[in-house]
Design a protein around this motif. Structure first.
Motif, mmCIF file in Angstrom:
data_model
loop_
_atom_site.group_PDB
_atom_site.id
_atom_site.type_symbol
_atom_site.label_atom_id
_atom_site.label_comp_id
_atom_site.label_asym_id
_atom_site.label_seq_id
_atom_site.Cartn_x
_atom_site.Cartn_y
_atom_site.Cartn_z
ATOM 1 N N ALA A 210 36.584 42.254 39.428
ATOM 2 C CA ALA A 210 37.735 42.329 38.527
ATOM 3 C C ALA A 210 39.044 42.245 39.315
ATOM 4 O O ALA A 210 39.983 41.544 38.918
ATOM 5 N N ARG A 211 39.123 42.955 40.425
ATOM 6 C CA ARG A 211 40.320 42.887 41.265
ATOM 7 C C ARG A 211 40.560 41.472 41.778
ATOM 8 O O ARG A 211 41.703 41.008 41.831
ATOM 9 N N THR A 212 39.489 40.802 42.163
ATOM 10 C CA THR A 212 39.622 39.450 42.704
ATOM 11 C C THR A 212 40.086 38.473 41.635
ATOM 12 O O THR A 212 40.957 37.626 41.876
ATOM 13 N N ALA B 246 43.769 39.143 41.080
ATOM 14 C CA ALA B 246 44.581 38.637 42.184
ATOM 15 C C ALA B 246 44.738 37.122 42.142
ATOM 16 O O ALA B 246 45.674 36.577 42.735
ATOM 17 N N ASN B 247 43.843 36.466 41.420
ATOM 18 C CA ASN B 247 43.893 35.010 41.318
ATOM 19 C C ASN B 247 44.420 34.534 39.964
ATOM 20 O O ASN B 247 44.168 33.396 39.557
ATOM 21 N N GLY B 248 45.142 35.423 39.272
ATOM 22 C CA GLY B 248 45.866 35.000 38.083
ATOM 23 C C GLY B 248 45.122 35.058 36.775
ATOM 24 O O GLY B 248 45.577 34.496 35.780
ATOM 25 N N PHE B 249 43.987 35.738 36.727
ATOM 26 C CA PHE B 249 43.229 35.868 35.490
ATOM 27 C C PHE B 249 43.628 37.130 34.740
ATOM 28 O O PHE B 249 43.900 38.173 35.354
ATOM 29 N N ASP B 250 43.655 37.057 33.413
ATOM 30 C CA ASP B 250 43.611 38.241 32.585
ATOM 31 C C ASP B 250 42.151 38.614 32.389
ATOM 32 O O ASP B 250 41.254 37.798 32.665
ATOM 33 N N LEU B 251 41.914 39.826 31.894
ATOM 34 C CA LEU B 251 40.546 40.340 31.945
ATOM 35 C C LEU B 251 40.110 41.064 30.677
ATOM 36 O O LEU B 251 40.894 41.761 30.037
ATOM 37 N N VAL B 252 38.840 40.899 30.361
ATOM 38 C CA VAL B 252 38.108 41.826 29.502
ATOM 39 C C VAL B 252 37.068 42.460 30.407
ATOM 40 O O VAL B 252 36.206 41.762 30.950
ATOM 41 N N VAL B 253 37.166 43.774 30.616
ATOM 42 C CA VAL B 253 36.252 44.462 31.526
ATOM 43 C C VAL B 253 35.407 45.440 30.732
ATOM 44 O O VAL B 253 35.846 46.007 29.734
ATOM 45 N N CYS B 254 34.190 45.651 31.199
ATOM 46 C CA CYS B 254 33.259 46.510 30.474
ATOM 47 C C CYS B 254 32.443 47.344 31.444
ATOM 48 O O CYS B 254 32.041 46.876 32.513
ATOM 49 N N ALA B 255 32.207 48.578 31.068
ATOM 50 C CA ALA B 255 31.259 49.476 31.731
ATOM 51 C C ALA B 255 30.957 50.580 30.741
ATOM 52 O O ALA B 255 31.635 50.714 29.718
ATOM 53 N N GLU B 256 29.973 51.391 31.035
ATOM 54 C CA GLU B 256 29.612 52.448 30.087
ATOM 55 C C GLU B 256 30.204 53.798 30.462
ATOM 56 O O GLU B 256 30.161 54.732 29.664
#
Length: 265
Positions: free
Chosen positions: A22-24, A27-37
């Motif tokens: 996710a950090r990488t 750092a390369n200009g992406f927005d994110l949808v992140v998931c974990a429990e």
């Protein structure tokens, strides 16, 4: 501005390789949808937002059908195409097969295999329709050998390795690429959560850096590579060498590293 930035989905993003992925991406200009429990996802998401990244955090158990659907609904709610996805969530269960609870084995299958297949099916439809996208599936160097004392985990990673390569062949005439990530022993909470603290592998002092694994994975994904054995030179050499070794020899080697001290005779 959001419409100009690519969107990436990262699972298992609260710690370890997933958090570094996710950090990488950020750092390369992406927005994110992140998931974990787990609750650690909130802190991971806040850190990413502090870098100027638009982040949607989804707390869901991807071992459950409804958990995958919850994540996919959040992706759809962004109304943005998914440019890249890292299907990284996974779990292990160390110990002798017959001495480990069946529920623990079932969870390995439900998360590593069922959850990955389910989410891949949901996300790939949109990518194929757009004729564009990059999919990363986290397998392991463990996929290359039978895995005594983590038998179901190793088998699940073999499944993911085969699955990724099959998808890649199916999609070769589209603008969608599929890359298999094969890390070696990495410095994460995996071994503790898998109950492998009392194994040679769990006690290994010099494991790979998850940040390096993530960087190698991102580079391979962006280049559209088939697979990448990520991390240290040692892991890459191991990944290359193990292919030529008979299964019975590989199984004995894996037993050496994964057998709990109490089980050794």
């Amino acid at each position: 501005m959001d419409a100009m930035r690519p969107l990436a989905v990262v699972t298992g993003a609260s710690s370890g390789i997933g958090r570094e992925l996710a950090r990488t991406f950020a750092a390369n200009g992406f927005d994110l949808v992140v998931c974990a429990e787990d609750a650690a996802l909130a802190a991971a998401a806040e850190e990413l937002r502090g870098r100027g990244t638009d982040v949607t955090a989804v707390t869901a158990d991807l071992a459950m059908y409804d958990g995958v659907e919850q994540l996919y609904a959040a992706v759809l709610a962004t109304r943005r195409p998914v440019a890249a996805a890292a299907l990284n969530a996974g779990v292990g269960a160390g110990g002798a097969f017959v001495d480990t609870d069946l529920a623990d084995h079932a969870r390995v299958i439900d998360l590593n295999i069922n959850g990955t297949v389910h989410l891949a099916h949901r996300l790939l439809r949109g990518m194929v329709d757009a004729d564009e996208g990059r999919l990363l599936i986290t397998s392991s160097v463990a996929s290359l050998a039978p895995g005594p004392f983590q038998s179901v985990y190793s088998a699940s990673k073999s499944f993911l390795q085969s699955f990724a390569q099959a998808l890649r062949e199916e999609l070769k005439d589209t603008g969608v690429t599929v890359t298999s990530l094969m890390p070696g022993a990495t410095e994460t909470d995996f071994f503790h959560r898998a109950g492998m603290d009392d194994t040679r592998l769990g006690r290994l002092r010099h494991k790979d850096d998850p940040a390096q694994v993530a960087e190698d994975a991102f580079e391979a994904l962006m280049r559209g590579r088939t697979r990448v054995v990520a991390g240290s030179v040692k892991s890459r050499v191991l990944g290359a060498a193990v292919k030529a070794v008979p299964d019975r020899v590989k199984a004995a080697g894996q037993r050496y590293w994964s057998e709990p001290r109490a089980a050794r005779r």
